[in-house]
Write a protein that holds these residues in place. Structure first.
Motif, PDB file in Angstrom:
ATOM      1  N   GLY A  23     -12.951 -32.757 -36.418  1.00 18.33           N
ATOM      2  CA  GLY A  23     -13.365 -32.090 -37.759  1.00 18.33           C
ATOM      3  C   GLY A  23     -12.043 -32.071 -38.573  1.00 18.33           C
ATOM      4  O   GLY A  23     -11.805 -32.061 -39.722  1.00 18.33           O
ATOM      5  N   ILE A  24     -11.748 -33.659 -38.256  1.00 16.26           N
ATOM      6  CA  ILE A  24     -10.315 -34.229 -39.174  1.00 16.26           C
ATOM      7  C   ILE A  24     -10.707 -35.598 -38.937  1.00 16.26           C
ATOM      8  O   ILE A  24     -11.631 -36.219 -38.126  1.00 16.26           O
ATOM      9  CB  ILE A  24      -8.966 -33.861 -38.474  1.00 16.26           C
ATOM     10  CG1 ILE A  24      -8.761 -34.378 -36.927  1.00 16.26           C
ATOM     11  CG2 ILE A  24      -8.468 -32.806 -38.290  1.00 16.26           C
ATOM     12  CD1 ILE A  24      -7.176 -34.038 -35.888  1.00 16.26           C
ATOM     13  N   SER A  25      -9.974 -36.281 -39.788  1.00 18.29           N
ATOM     14  CA  SER A  25      -9.698 -37.899 -39.622  1.00 18.29           C
ATOM     15  C   SER A  25      -8.863 -38.661 -38.751  1.00 18.29           C
ATOM     16  O   SER A  25      -8.465 -37.860 -38.736  1.00 18.29           O
ATOM     17  CB  SER A  25      -9.351 -38.761 -41.160  1.00 18.29           C
ATOM     18  OG  SER A  25      -8.109 -38.461 -41.315  1.00 18.29           O
ATOM     19  N   PRO A  26      -9.387 -39.598 -38.489  1.00 14.23           N
ATOM     20  CA  PRO A  26      -8.436 -40.781 -37.486  1.00 14.23           C
ATOM     21  C   PRO A  26      -6.732 -40.312 -37.700  1.00 14.23           C
ATOM     22  O   PRO A  26      -5.989 -40.104 -37.660  1.00 14.23           O
ATOM     23  CB  PRO A  26      -8.824 -41.677 -37.206  1.00 14.23           C
ATOM     24  CG  PRO A  26     -10.165 -41.791 -37.422  1.00 14.23           C
ATOM     25  CD  PRO A  26     -10.282 -40.693 -38.562  1.00 14.23           C
ATOM     26  N   GLN A  27      -6.520 -41.020 -39.030  1.00 17.01           N
ATOM     27  CA  GLN A  27      -5.077 -40.403 -39.885  1.00 17.01           C
ATOM     28  C   GLN A  27      -4.012 -39.253 -39.843  1.00 17.01           C
ATOM     29  O   GLN A  27      -3.579 -39.183 -38.899  1.00 17.01           O
ATOM     30  CB  GLN A  27      -5.779 -41.715 -41.259  1.00 17.01           C
ATOM     31  CG  GLN A  27      -5.824 -42.467 -41.352  1.00 17.01           C
ATOM     32  CD  GLN A  27      -7.798 -42.587 -41.638  1.00 17.01           C
ATOM     33  OE1 GLN A  27      -7.885 -41.815 -41.692  1.00 17.01           O
ATOM     34  NE2 GLN A  27      -7.649 -43.868 -42.161  1.00 17.01           N
ATOM     35  N   GLU A  28      -5.384 -38.782 -39.942  1.00 14.30           N
ATOM     36  CA  GLU A  28      -4.464 -36.535 -39.874  1.00 14.30           C
ATOM     37  C   GLU A  28      -4.776 -36.215 -38.216  1.00 14.30           C
ATOM     38  O   GLU A  28      -3.359 -36.042 -38.461  1.00 14.30           O
ATOM     39  CB  GLU A  28      -5.449 -36.338 -40.184  1.00 14.30           C
ATOM     40  CG  GLU A  28      -5.621 -35.599 -41.573  1.00 14.30           C
ATOM     41  CD  GLU A  28      -7.118 -34.619 -42.316  1.00 14.30           C
ATOM     42  OE1 GLU A  28      -6.754 -34.173 -42.834  1.00 14.30           O
ATOM     43  OE2 GLU A  28      -8.057 -35.082 -41.349  1.00 14.30           O
ATOM     44  N   HIS A  29      -5.491 -36.833 -37.268  1.00 10.85           N
ATOM     45  CA  HIS A  29      -4.520 -36.839 -35.695  1.00 10.85           C
ATOM     46  C   HIS A  29      -3.874 -38.125 -35.841  1.00 10.85           C
ATOM     47  O   HIS A  29      -3.306 -37.403 -34.913  1.00 10.85           O
ATOM     48  CB  HIS A  29      -6.910 -37.591 -35.191  1.00 10.85           C
ATOM     49  CG  HIS A  29      -6.477 -37.461 -33.985  1.00 10.85           C
ATOM     50  ND1 HIS A  29      -6.166 -35.810 -32.907  1.00 10.85           N
ATOM     51  CD2 HIS A  29      -5.957 -38.108 -32.624  1.00 10.85           C
ATOM     52  CE1 HIS A  29      -5.880 -36.299 -31.676  1.00 10.85           C
ATOM     53  NE2 HIS A  29      -6.104 -37.850 -31.627  1.00 10.85           N
ATOM     54  N   ARG A  30      -3.541 -38.791 -35.601  1.00 12.77           N
ATOM     55  CA  ARG A  30      -2.654 -39.383 -35.413  1.00 12.77           C
ATOM     56  C   ARG A  30      -0.977 -38.904 -36.330  1.00 12.77           C
ATOM     57  O   ARG A  30      -0.364 -39.041 -35.527  1.00 12.77           O
ATOM     58  CB  ARG A  30      -2.327 -41.257 -36.065  1.00 12.77           C
ATOM     59  CG  ARG A  30      -3.402 -42.112 -34.982  1.00 12.77           C
ATOM     60  CD  ARG A  30      -3.221 -43.520 -35.608  1.00 12.77           C
ATOM     61  NE  ARG A  30      -3.369 -44.180 -37.141  1.00 12.77           N
ATOM     62  CZ  ARG A  30      -5.198 -44.023 -36.776  1.00 12.77           C
ATOM     63  NH1 ARG A  30      -5.651 -44.916 -35.804  1.00 12.77           N
ATOM     64  NH2 ARG A  30      -5.511 -44.379 -37.802  1.00 12.77           N
ATOM     65  N   ALA A  31      -1.186 -38.509 -37.358  1.00 12.00           N
ATOM     66  CA  ALA A  31      -0.534 -37.779 -37.879  1.00 12.00           C
ATOM     67  C   ALA A  31       0.025 -36.731 -37.174  1.00 12.00           C
ATOM     68  O   ALA A  31       1.429 -36.553 -37.112  1.00 12.00           O
ATOM     69  CB  ALA A  31      -0.287 -37.521 -38.662  1.00 12.00           C
ATOM     70  N   ALA A  32      -0.683 -36.258 -36.659  1.00 10.93           N
ATOM     71  CA  ALA A  32      -0.756 -34.866 -36.161  1.00 10.93           C
ATOM     72  C   ALA A  32      -0.024 -35.107 -34.334  1.00 10.93           C
ATOM     73  O   ALA A  32       0.651 -34.447 -33.600  1.00 10.93           O
ATOM     74  CB  ALA A  32      -1.499 -34.011 -35.851  1.00 10.93           C
ATOM     75  N   ALA A  33      -0.424 -36.548 -33.798  1.00 14.51           N
ATOM     76  CA  ALA A  33      -0.033 -36.511 -32.472  1.00 14.51           C
ATOM     77  C   ALA A  33       1.446 -36.595 -31.811  1.00 14.51           C
ATOM     78  O   ALA A  33       1.652 -37.678 -33.132  1.00 14.51           O
ATOM     79  CB  ALA A  33      -1.211 -37.623 -32.223  1.00 14.51           C
ATOM     80  N   PRO A  34       1.662 -36.587 -31.443  1.00 16.66           N
ATOM     81  CA  PRO A  34       3.450 -36.853 -30.570  1.00 16.66           C
ATOM     82  C   PRO A  34       3.015 -38.289 -30.397  1.00 16.66           C
ATOM     83  O   PRO A  34       2.569 -38.875 -30.238  1.00 16.66           O
ATOM     84  CB  PRO A  34       3.360 -35.910 -29.056  1.00 16.66           C
ATOM     85  CG  PRO A  34       2.605 -35.520 -29.008  1.00 16.66           C
ATOM     86  CD  PRO A  34       1.527 -35.467 -29.992  1.00 16.66           C
ATOM     87  N   GLY A  35       4.183 -38.749 -30.993  1.00 18.44           N
ATOM     88  CA  GLY A  35       4.549 -40.257 -30.594  1.00 18.44           C
ATOM     89  C   GLY A  35       4.152 -41.348 -31.111  1.00 18.44           C
ATOM     90  O   GLY A  35       3.561 -42.273 -30.661  1.00 18.44           O
TER      91      GLY A  35
END
Length: 33
Positions: free
Chosen positions: A21-33
């Motif tokens: 439900g989100i883009s890979p970019q958004e997922h990476r931005a939200a992921a820790p590290g």
């Protein structure tokens, strides 16, 4: 992307967005590290 069975980054992104439900970019931005 190719090594996990997707022909292109676009196909990977589309599938990812459909699943998460989100883009890979958004997922990476939200992921820790």
């Amino acid at each position: 992307a190719r090594r996990v069975g997707y022909g292109s980054a676009f196909a990977l992104s589309a599938a990812f967005k459909r699943e998460r439900g989100i883009s890979p970019q958004e997922h990476r931005a939200a992921a820790p590290g």
